[in-house]
Design an enzyme around this catalytic site. Structure first.
Site, PDB file in Angstrom:
ATOM      1  N   ASP A  86       0.846  -1.191   0.000  1.00 16.20           N
ATOM      2  CA  ASP A  86       0.000   0.000   0.000  1.00 16.20           C
ATOM      3  C   ASP A  86       0.885   1.246   0.000  1.00 16.20           C
ATOM      4  OD1 ASP A  86      -2.272   1.569   0.062  1.00 16.20           O
ATOM      5  OD2 ASP A  86      -3.127   0.631   1.837  1.00 16.20           O
ATOM      6  N   GLY A  87       0.260   2.400  -0.099  1.00 12.53           N
ATOM      7  CA  GLY A  87       0.965   3.668  -0.008  1.00 12.53           C
ATOM      8  C   GLY A  87       0.539   4.390   1.261  1.00 12.53           C
ATOM      9  N   ASP A  89       0.006   8.766   2.914  1.00 10.43           N
ATOM     10  CA  ASP A  89       0.107  10.200   2.648  1.00 10.43           C
ATOM     11  C   ASP A  89       1.238  10.840   3.448  1.00 10.43           C
ATOM     12  OD1 ASP A  89      -2.196  10.370   0.892  1.00 10.43           O
ATOM     13  OD2 ASP A  89      -3.350   9.886   2.677  1.00 10.43           O
ATOM     14  N   LYS A  99      -3.271   7.902   6.214  1.00 13.82           N
ATOM     15  CA  LYS A  99      -3.754   7.346   4.955  1.00 13.82           C
ATOM     16  C   LYS A  99      -5.173   7.858   4.705  1.00 13.82           C
ATOM     17  CE  LYS A  99      -3.156   3.074   3.949  1.00 13.82           C
ATOM     18  NZ  LYS A  99      -2.894   3.538   2.576  1.00 13.82           N
ATOM     19  N   GLY A 100      -5.638   7.619   3.492  1.00 14.68           N
ATOM     20  CA  GLY A 100      -7.020   7.970   3.210  1.00 14.68           C
ATOM     21  C   GLY A 100      -7.196   9.123   2.260  1.00 14.68           C
ATOM     22  N   GLY A 102      -6.866   9.010  -0.690  1.00 13.69           N
ATOM     23  CA  GLY A 102      -7.601   8.433  -1.828  1.00 13.69           C
ATOM     24  C   GLY A 102      -8.909   7.783  -1.431  1.00 13.69           C
ATOM     25  N   GLU A 108      -8.513  -0.333   3.348  1.00 17.77           N
ATOM     26  CA  GLU A 108      -7.055  -0.480   3.467  1.00 17.77           C
ATOM     27  C   GLU A 108      -6.674  -1.004   4.846  1.00 17.77           C
ATOM     28  OE1 GLU A 108      -5.640   2.897   0.266  1.00 17.77           O
ATOM     29  OE2 GLU A 108      -5.964   3.482   2.335  1.00 17.77           O
TER      30      GLU A 108
HETATM   31  C1  5RP Z   1      -5.762   5.919  -0.186  1.00 17.57           C
HETATM   32  C2  5RP Z   1      -4.451   5.945   0.501  1.00 17.57           C
HETATM   33  C3  5RP Z   1      -3.241   6.072  -0.346  1.00 17.57           C
HETATM   34  O1  5RP Z   1      -2.391   5.003  -0.089  1.00 17.57           O
HETATM   35  C4  5RP Z   1      -2.576   7.371  -0.013  1.00 17.57           C
HETATM   36  O2  5RP Z   1      -3.514   8.426  -0.192  1.00 17.57           O
HETATM   37  C5  5RP Z   1      -1.347   7.606  -0.899  1.00 17.57           C
HETATM   38  O3  5RP Z   1      -1.758   7.818  -2.196  1.00 17.57           O
HETATM   39  P1  5RP Z   1      -0.745   8.142  -3.355  1.00 17.57           P
HETATM   40  O4  5RP Z   1       0.097   6.939  -3.543  1.00 17.57           O
HETATM   41  O5  5RP Z   1      -1.617   8.449  -4.529  1.00 17.57           O
HETATM   42  O6  5RP Z   1       0.070   9.330  -2.934  1.00 17.57           O
HETATM   43  O7  5RP Z   1      -4.342   5.886   1.699  1.00 17.57           O
HETATM   44  O8  5RP Z   1      -6.819   5.867   0.737  1.00 17.57           O
END
Ligand code: 5RP
Length: 230
Positions: A86-87, A89, A99-100, A102, A108
């Site tokens: 996962d990624g 923020d 996170k969140g 997106g 997640e």
């Molecule tokens: C989505 C998340 C993403 O992992 C987080 O927003 C990072 O997104 P990106 O890789 O586009 O920077 O938590 O809910």
């Protein structure tokens, strides 16, 4: 340190794809960094196919995975995962994550909670020495949302319903999002616990306590986040 977030996502995607082993049960998160991971994994599977079972944390990731040739199953098949990728923020030196951004935080957390190993891929701009001036996404029920928002604002006054073109943004699970702007978050876990218990709040974007490996890139190098490094 040179920082190139877009190049970093590509580098991290390839790194993450390299961590996937044949026969794994894989959890896939959401976001643009995860998109790069999905694409790199699809590329790897095209060149040297192997069996894999995957679940994904957002409808966008499901669609991306299918388009890339990565097999995805229904979330009801979610059992113990060998690896979740996962990624995030923001990440602090203690590996507490926000996170969140997106909108997929609820799923997640479920995916990450099921994983034996969690791999978090972040470009170096996401590293913060401490959580100051942060925006923490919250998922809330649409039902009676103004009352829920008012309760959140008693804890964090600068909290607003996320909207696009005047309409509330809705998650894949039909939830609304609130973005809470916090000046200083010295104890993110305490804040998470206080906000999550408010009626109407489903989850917050504070992810703490996961045995997550955080891997960072500036667009060239890739390195693991050590606790004192941010
Ligand atoms: C989505 C998340 C993403 O992992 C987080 O927003 C990072 O997104 P990106 O890789 O586009 O920077 O938590 O809910």
């Amino acid at each position: 340190m040179a920082q190139n977030p877009e190049a970093a996502k590509r580098v991290l995607g390839v790194y993450g794809a390299g961590q996937v082993e044949p026969g794994m049960v894989l959890g896939i998160g959401s976001g643009t960094t995860v998109d790069a991971f999905i694409d790199a994994l699809g590329e790897r599977l095209r060149h040297a196919p192997f069996s894999l079972v995957c679940v994904a944390a957002s409808e966008a990731s499901v669609a991306r995975a299918r388009a890339a040739g990565v097999p995805v199953q229904a979330p009801e098949s979610l059992g113990v995962l060998d690896l979740a990728v996962d990624g995030a923020d923001q990440v602090n030196p203690e590996r507490v994550m926000i996170k969140g951004g997106g909108a997929a935080l609820v799923r997640e957390r479920l995916v990450m909670s099921q994983a034996r190993r969690a791999l978090i891929l972040v470009d170096s701009t996401k590293l913060v020495p401490r959580m100051e001036q942060v925006t923490v996404p919250l998922a809330i029920l649409p039902f009676a949302w103004p009352a829920t928002l008012a309760r959140i604002q008693e804890v964090t006054p600068e909290a607003y319903l996320r909207q696009v073109d005047g309409h509330p943004v809705m998650t894949d699970d039909g939830l609304y999002l609130v973005d809470a702007h916090v000046d200083d978050l010295p104890n993110p876990e305490d804040w998470h616990a206080a906000v999550k218990m408010l009626p109407g709040v489903v989850d917050t974007g504070i992810f703490a306590g996961f045995p997550a490996e955080v891997v960072v890139s500036d667009g060239e190098a890739v390195w693991p986040l050590e606790p004192c490094q941010a």
